[in-house]
Design an enzyme around this catalytic site. Structure first.
Site, PDB file in Angstrom:
ATOM      1  CB  SER A 176      -0.868   0.019   1.262  1.00 17.11           C
ATOM      2  OG  SER A 176      -1.572   1.235   1.362  1.00 17.11           O
ATOM      3  CE1 TYR A 198      -3.861  -1.966   5.707  1.00 20.02           C
ATOM      4  CE2 TYR A 198      -3.062   0.176   4.973  1.00 20.02           C
ATOM      5  CZ  TYR A 198      -3.631  -1.061   4.691  1.00 20.02           C
ATOM      6  OH  TYR A 198      -3.950  -1.383   3.390  1.00 20.02           O
TER       7      TYR A 198
HETATM    8  N1  LIG Z   1      -8.936  -0.780  -0.790  1.00 17.53           N
HETATM    9  C1  LIG Z   1      -7.918   0.062  -0.654  1.00 17.53           C
HETATM   10  O1  LIG Z   1      -8.097   1.304  -0.655  1.00 17.53           O
HETATM   11  C2  LIG Z   1      -6.519  -0.481  -0.496  1.00 17.53           C
HETATM   12  C3  LIG Z   1      -5.447   0.423  -0.671  1.00 17.53           C
HETATM   13  C4  LIG Z   1      -4.143  -0.044  -0.572  1.00 17.53           C
HETATM   14  C5  LIG Z   1      -3.916  -1.377  -0.308  1.00 17.53           C
HETATM   15  N2  LIG Z   1      -4.963  -2.235  -0.111  1.00 17.53           N
HETATM   16  C6  LIG Z   1      -4.655  -3.633   0.182  1.00 17.53           C
HETATM   17  O2  LIG Z   1      -5.215  -4.428  -0.835  1.00 17.53           O
HETATM   18  C7  LIG Z   1      -5.446  -5.744  -0.336  1.00 17.53           C
HETATM   19  C8  LIG Z   1      -6.843  -6.208  -0.721  1.00 17.53           C
HETATM   20  O3  LIG Z   1      -7.791  -5.375  -0.095  1.00 17.53           O
HETATM   21  P1  LIG Z   1      -9.191  -4.982  -0.750  1.00 17.53           P
HETATM   22  O4  LIG Z   1      -9.247  -3.517  -0.780  1.00 17.53           O
HETATM   23  O5  LIG Z   1      -9.427  -5.755  -1.980  1.00 17.53           O
HETATM   24  O6  LIG Z   1     -10.156  -5.466   0.451  1.00 17.53           O
HETATM   25  P2  LIG Z   1     -11.479  -6.365   0.518  1.00 17.53           P
HETATM   26  O7  LIG Z   1     -12.407  -6.064  -0.596  1.00 17.53           O
HETATM   27  O8  LIG Z   1     -11.975  -6.207   1.920  1.00 17.53           O
HETATM   28  O9  LIG Z   1     -10.929  -7.888   0.320  1.00 17.53           O
HETATM   29  C9  LIG Z   1     -10.110  -8.467   1.302  1.00 17.53           C
HETATM   30  C10 LIG Z   1      -9.900  -9.944   0.944  1.00 17.53           C
HETATM   31  O10 LIG Z   1      -8.959 -10.482   1.883  1.00 17.53           O
HETATM   32  C11 LIG Z   1      -9.547 -11.628   2.547  1.00 17.53           C
HETATM   33  N3  LIG Z   1      -9.064 -11.659   3.936  1.00 17.53           N
HETATM   34  C12 LIG Z   1      -9.230 -10.709   4.897  1.00 17.53           C
HETATM   35  N4  LIG Z   1      -8.703 -11.124   6.053  1.00 17.53           N
HETATM   36  C13 LIG Z   1      -8.177 -12.360   5.819  1.00 17.53           C
HETATM   37  C14 LIG Z   1      -7.528 -13.323   6.639  1.00 17.53           C
HETATM   38  N5  LIG Z   1      -7.323 -13.092   7.950  1.00 17.53           N
HETATM   39  N6  LIG Z   1      -7.110 -14.483   6.076  1.00 17.53           N
HETATM   40  C15 LIG Z   1      -7.333 -14.729   4.756  1.00 17.53           C
HETATM   41  N7  LIG Z   1      -7.974 -13.874   3.939  1.00 17.53           N
HETATM   42  C16 LIG Z   1      -8.389 -12.701   4.476  1.00 17.53           C
HETATM   43  C17 LIG Z   1     -11.048 -11.390   2.435  1.00 17.53           C
HETATM   44  O11 LIG Z   1     -11.803 -12.612   2.495  1.00 17.53           O
HETATM   45  P3  LIG Z   1     -12.338 -13.246   3.904  1.00 17.53           P
HETATM   46  O12 LIG Z   1     -12.877 -12.102   4.708  1.00 17.53           O
HETATM   47  O13 LIG Z   1     -13.337 -14.273   3.518  1.00 17.53           O
HETATM   48  O14 LIG Z   1     -11.138 -13.866   4.552  1.00 17.53           O
HETATM   49  C18 LIG Z   1     -11.148 -10.782   1.039  1.00 17.53           C
HETATM   50  O15 LIG Z   1     -11.103 -11.806   0.050  1.00 17.53           O
HETATM   51  C19 LIG Z   1      -5.191  -5.674   1.172  1.00 17.53           C
HETATM   52  O16 LIG Z   1      -3.906  -6.186   1.457  1.00 17.53           O
HETATM   53  C20 LIG Z   1      -5.238  -4.174   1.462  1.00 17.53           C
HETATM   54  O17 LIG Z   1      -4.478  -3.843   2.598  1.00 17.53           O
HETATM   55  C21 LIG Z   1      -6.252  -1.823  -0.214  1.00 17.53           C
END
Ligand SMILES: NC(=O)c1ccc[n+]([C@@H]2O[C@H](COP(=O)([O-])OP(=O)(O)OC[C@H]3O[C@@H](n4cnc5c(N)ncnc54)[C@H](OP(=O)(O)O)[C@@H]3O)[C@@H](O)[C@H]2O)c1
Length: 272
Positions: A156, A166
């Site tokens: 991120s 985070y």
């Molecule tokens: N959205 C943003 O603005 C943003 C910005 C920068 C970076 N990111 C990063 O991008 C990545 C994906 O995030 P996203 O935005 O796509 O979020 P999201 O839509 O909430 O998806 C998160 C995914 O991770 C899984 N997950 C969460 N906790 C987990 C655990 N303890 N063990 C295994 N799987 C787990 C969830 O499935 P389950 O709940 O079923 O486990 C889901 O498939 C993350 O690493 C996040 O930090 C996001």
């Protein structure tokens, strides 16, 4: 390097020999789902990892039906040692090689460091850093042994800020990714950290935050993030910053006085 300036390309028709396999963590939603859909559309079999078994099965059914590729589910909680061990075992299975690993699973923390419990920060670190570090290590050994592979770690831009646990875990995940990329330079195994800005997914709602105050031009689409990340990974780049605005912002943040960075990080945390 392979032809066309790419470090790796396992897609059917590229002489790879078997149906290529990508293991994607957090494949049921947001950025991970976009990676899984994109890779399946390219002909990859997908191993989908997340906690929610029902959502995993739905995603696997969708990928297999739409793209006629093998789709496996691997339920695992990557905030636990057992969950990490289960995924590590799949990555190291010599009978079913994984060509591309996408470490993407993640979650946010609703509170500041002081307002959270120490166990919350530790669990978050296991999910955002420890699992990424260990799974990258396991995959890198297996891929180096086979002569090629791709590891994509979704970190991120928060790694450049000081927004509590985070930011700290994302910074550690970015550094270990760059370290591994440097160690594997000269091989056909690439390692890429994807430093994403705001992306419209379930992430913020799940953490009790809102994207309402974030202007539209700062919000990226998950598929655009996956597309840029895969392009950068195939080109062998150690860092990928999707979105023109964020690509311009990253060097500014790196050069900015730390006091200024701490101030915006603090203001941002208290505003959410
Ligand atoms: N959205 C943003 O603005 C943003 C910005 C920068 C970076 N990111 C990063 O991008 C990545 C994906 O995030 P996203 O935005 O796509 O979020 P999201 O839509 O909430 O998806 C998160 C995914 O991770 C899984 N997950 C969460 N906790 C987990 C655990 N303890 N063990 C295994 N799987 C787990 C969830 O499935 P389950 O709940 O079923 O486990 C889901 O498939 C993350 O690493 C996040 O930090 C996001």
């Amino acid at each position: 390097m392979t032809s066309g300036g790419r470090h790796w390309d396992f897609r059917p028709g590229t002489g790879h020999g078997h149906v290529p396999t990508a293991l994607v963590t957090g494949a049921t939603s947001g950025i991970g789902l976009a990676f899984a859909r994109r890779l399946a559309a390219e002909g990859y079999g997908v191993v989908a990892v997340a906690r929610d078994r029902e959502r995993l099965s739905r995603v696997a059914r969708e990928l297999a039906a739409l793209h006629h590729v093998p789709a496996e589910t691997l339920p695992a909680d990557l905030a636990t040692g057992e969950g990490i061990a289960a995924v590590a075992a799949r990555l190291e299975d010599p009978r079913r090689p994984v060509d591309v690993l996408v470490n993407n699973a993640g979650a946010g923390l609703r509170t500041t460091f002081l307002d959270s419990r120490p166990e919350e920060a530790a669990d978050l670190d296991t999910l955002l850093y420890r699992s990424v570090s260990e799974l990258s290590w396991r995959a890198a050994h297996a891929m180096r042994g086979r002569g090629r592979g791709g590891i994509v770690n979704v970190t991120s831009l928060a790694a450049l800020f000081t927004s509590g646990p985070y930011s700290a875990s994302k910074a550690a995940a970015t550094v270990i990714t760059e370290a591994l990329a440097a160690e594997l330079r000269g091989t056909r195994v690439t390692v890429t950290a994807v430093m994403a800005g705001f992306v419209t997914t379930e992430f913020h709602a799940r953490a009790g935050m809102s994207l309402a105050g974030v202007p539209g031009f700062l919000r990226l689409d998950a598929d655009a993030v996956a597309r840029q990340a895969l392009r950068d990974a195939r080109a062998g780049r150690a860092l990928s910053v999707p979105g023109a605005f964020y690509r311009a912002l990253a060097p500014v943040l790196r050069a900015a006085p730390r006091g200024f960075v701490r101030e915006i990080s603090r203001n941002f945390q208290s505003a959410r």
